[in-house]
Scaffold this motif. Sequence first.
Motif, mmCIF file in Angstrom:
data_model
loop_
_atom_site.group_PDB
_atom_site.id
_atom_site.type_symbol
_atom_site.label_atom_id
_atom_site.label_comp_id
_atom_site.label_asym_id
_atom_site.label_seq_id
_atom_site.Cartn_x
_atom_site.Cartn_y
_atom_site.Cartn_z
ATOM 1 N N ASP A 173 -16.586 -0.369 -1.619
ATOM 2 C CA ASP A 173 -16.707 -1.785 -1.986
ATOM 3 C C ASP A 173 -17.484 -1.869 -3.291
ATOM 4 O OD1 ASP A 173 -15.284 -2.833 0.137
ATOM 5 O OD2 ASP A 173 -17.019 -2.692 1.469
ATOM 6 N N GLU A 183 1.265 3.983 -2.961
ATOM 7 C CA GLU A 183 0.841 5.354 -2.611
ATOM 8 C C GLU A 183 1.972 6.319 -2.929
ATOM 9 O OE1 GLU A 183 -2.411 4.447 0.910
ATOM 10 O OE2 GLU A 183 -0.332 4.910 1.468
ATOM 11 N N ARG A 194 -6.390 1.898 -5.785
ATOM 12 C CA ARG A 194 -5.866 0.611 -5.335
ATOM 13 C C ARG A 194 -7.055 -0.332 -5.165
ATOM 14 N NH1 ARG A 194 -3.518 1.944 -0.401
ATOM 15 N NH2 ARG A 194 -5.163 1.151 0.922
ATOM 16 N N TYR A 243 0.854 -1.209 0.000
ATOM 17 C CA TYR A 243 0.000 0.000 0.000
ATOM 18 C C TYR A 243 0.887 1.254 0.000
ATOM 19 C CZ TYR A 243 -3.791 -3.164 1.557
ATOM 20 O OH TYR A 243 -4.690 -4.175 1.679
ATOM 21 N N LYS A 296 -12.770 4.782 0.596
ATOM 22 C CA LYS A 296 -12.812 3.324 0.345
ATOM 23 C C LYS A 296 -14.205 2.959 -0.135
ATOM 24 C CE LYS A 296 -9.411 2.101 3.865
ATOM 25 N NZ LYS A 296 -8.916 3.459 4.148
ATOM 26 N N SER A 321 -8.238 9.001 0.035
ATOM 27 C CA SER A 321 -8.297 7.769 0.844
ATOM 28 C C SER A 321 -9.699 7.165 0.962
ATOM 29 C CB SER A 321 -7.743 8.007 2.263
ATOM 30 O OG SER A 321 -6.462 8.521 2.190
ATOM 31 N N ARG A 340 -12.400 -4.224 -2.855
ATOM 32 C CA ARG A 340 -12.342 -2.931 -2.156
ATOM 33 C C ARG A 340 -11.478 -1.977 -2.978
ATOM 34 N NH1 ARG A 340 -12.371 -1.103 3.836
ATOM 35 N NH2 ARG A 340 -14.526 -1.548 3.321
ATOM 36 N N GLU A 348 -8.021 -3.825 -3.393
ATOM 37 C CA GLU A 348 -7.581 -4.854 -2.447
ATOM 38 C C GLU A 348 -8.552 -6.032 -2.556
ATOM 39 O OE1 GLU A 348 -6.624 -1.261 0.750
ATOM 40 O OE2 GLU A 348 -7.939 -2.890 1.325
ATOM 41 N N VAL A 367 -9.699 1.782 -3.215
ATOM 42 C CA VAL A 367 -9.262 2.911 -2.378
ATOM 43 C C VAL A 367 -8.703 4.013 -3.283
ATOM 44 C CG1 VAL A 367 -7.793 3.609 -0.436
ATOM 45 C CG2 VAL A 367 -8.645 1.255 -0.566
ATOM 46 N N CYS A 368 -9.207 5.233 -3.073
ATOM 47 C CA CYS A 368 -8.760 6.371 -3.893
ATOM 48 C C CYS A 368 -7.490 6.959 -3.299
ATOM 49 C CB CYS A 368 -9.823 7.471 -3.925
ATOM 50 S SG CYS A 368 -11.348 6.935 -4.674
ATOM 51 N N ASP A 423 -13.811 -10.235 0.580
ATOM 52 C CA ASP A 423 -14.233 -9.725 -0.740
ATOM 53 C C ASP A 423 -14.638 -10.890 -1.639
ATOM 54 O OD1 ASP A 423 -13.486 -6.930 -0.172
ATOM 55 O OD2 ASP A 423 -11.464 -7.768 -0.104
#
Length: 652
Positions: A540, A508, A515, A504, A538, A536, A529, A517, A531-532, A522
């Motif tokens: 789903d 970053e 990202r 991560y 998140k 940040s 998931r 995950e 993530v911007c 999941d």
Amino acid sequence: MTMPNVNMLNSLAIRKALAEADPKSQELLNPQGPTPLSSSTSKHMFEGTADKMDQAMGLPPLDAELLGTIVCQHRISRIKHGCMGNSTVVGIRFPNLLSCLSIEKELAVLADGDVQKELILFCATREEQETRSFKVAGGTKKPSGEMEKGNANVGCDLRKQEEVMEVTGLGLSNKKDENFGEWYSEVVLKGELIEYHPISGCYVLRPWTMSIWNAMKKFFDAEIEKLGIVDAKFPLFVNSDDLRREKDHIDGFAPEVAWVTKTGKSDLEVPIAIRPTSETVMYPYFSKWVREHHDLPLKLNQWCNVVRWEFSNPTPFIRSREFDWQEGHTAFATKEEADADVEEILELYRRIYEEYLAVPVIKGKKSELEKFSGGLYTTTVEAFIPNTGRGIQGATSHSLGQNFAKVFNINFQNEKGEKAMVWQNSWAFSTRTIGVMVMVHGDDKGLVLPPKVASAQVIVVPVPYKDADSREIFHACTSTVNTLKKAGIRVLADFRDYSPGWKYSHWEMKGVPLRIEIGPKDLRNGQVRVVCRDNSAKIDVPVANLVEQVNQLLATIQQRLFEVAKQKRDACTQIVTTWDEFIEALGQRKLILAPWCDEKEVEKVVKARTRNEMGACKTLCSPFEQPKLPEGTLCFASGKIAKKWTYWGRRC
Ligand code: 87F
């Protein structure tokens, strides 16, 4: 059992281990004499445990003599010692890279940067299953002249930290708001955009940079093709007579021209200049190729590198001695056509900044003092860096008028059969664009890349859990990559044997916009998931909507980066009408918009009166979009009637 304090223990354990192996090393680590060893660090305390852990992890046995055992980051490690030339060598077996960091810092402090006392740390990690070496003292020095003022440069210490942090993914040691110059140096290096070169002011542009550059190049090439501009390639070298032909042009720039004076051991009879820009390389050929009005317009572009031997503080991308750019050179039969070309190209530069790099810019005209001296007028896109309160020239599009045509005899027979001189322009944007983008969007975790220029728009990270089936997770990652790739999204997966947390931080730092995950939960829920990078957030996302949502998120990030940057810039903009307001705003590092009489002498006076340790204030541009200027408004500096609103500020 409670674990002893890690830092204290590291230090004591190293001292003890070294002292036992070589009494001289005790001196090295502790010039004041031996440090008493606390009972909690007894050599025997963990004996046997480390071997068991090694076995469990499948690590081969260490073949050097076992000197001690330490606890580091709550894990058990082994310490060994030997000599290599002048260096003291410490071999430590760590179960992972993270656990190596604190001890390495300790060694760096103890070694105190003295090359004679260089310590080399060997670390076998679970991830690598091999020995890694770190120099904790000495290290590669930056080229001289790049350490001044601690601004946008990185020194030995930083290089050393970088070696540590690159493998540990622990992030930046400088904060953007606290130490901007050092933060910038760290970000471009650790974000893997550049590498330093022994010649000051020259940098290696790594693939992560080149893909950003190529995204802009692709856009620009497609647009100029529509305008009928074609590519050409001229030599790197300039004949010294040609270089000096346009006196106005070269006079102010002469100190920055680099010359080739020798080949092998012999002096060249006539030194050859390395192009700082290509007007004087190209225009002798323009003169040859343009004969009559059918030969016009002549519209050439070249992608190349140029050399300007800058003397002020070199800064990657922003001020380097060699840089890449495109330079366009056009010739027209009429001034009207030439003016339209200046404007069209400037609009492309605005689009590169605003639509690709998500950096807001102001389009405008340069003052007489700030324009390109060889031309008629200069138009510019100006960016602003809120953290430094400095303006920066983003790209320029010049009307050269007929100045160069006169000097280089670029004439043609017009439709009436009369001899006429061409109207010329030149325009360029360079890799400086990338530096501006980094400065505007980067944060305390590293680069933040706008999706349209990011080499990878999405990074997929598997998050396996102990009891879960990792194969299924890896399979889900691969299929996510394939789905996104098929949809034209630039995506990578990180299957390396590092922890998810390390990955991560790593991605970053490199600024990847999204990202993904994927863990056991999941998989169970048929989702991933997302993530911007920029805020940040998140989300789903059901696997069924993946492509649609990822595309949407990328577009949102692109837009949001621009909006946030624009809000920050606008918050730094101050309209002033009097000298006192101007000085106050300047002290607050604002981007200043003021009514101005547009007189060269007045700008010179303002520059002189604001020359202090922070640097003189200049005009940035007079914006094409002019706010209303009520009749009778006075110039903030001279008290004469103002002719236009003009942006003022300090320059990067
Ligand atoms: C440094 C050394 C020698 C800027 C220089 O902006 C010459 C020069 O001519 C020089 N630094 N300039 C001005 C460049 C003008 C211009 N040329 C082509 C552009 C855009 C594209």
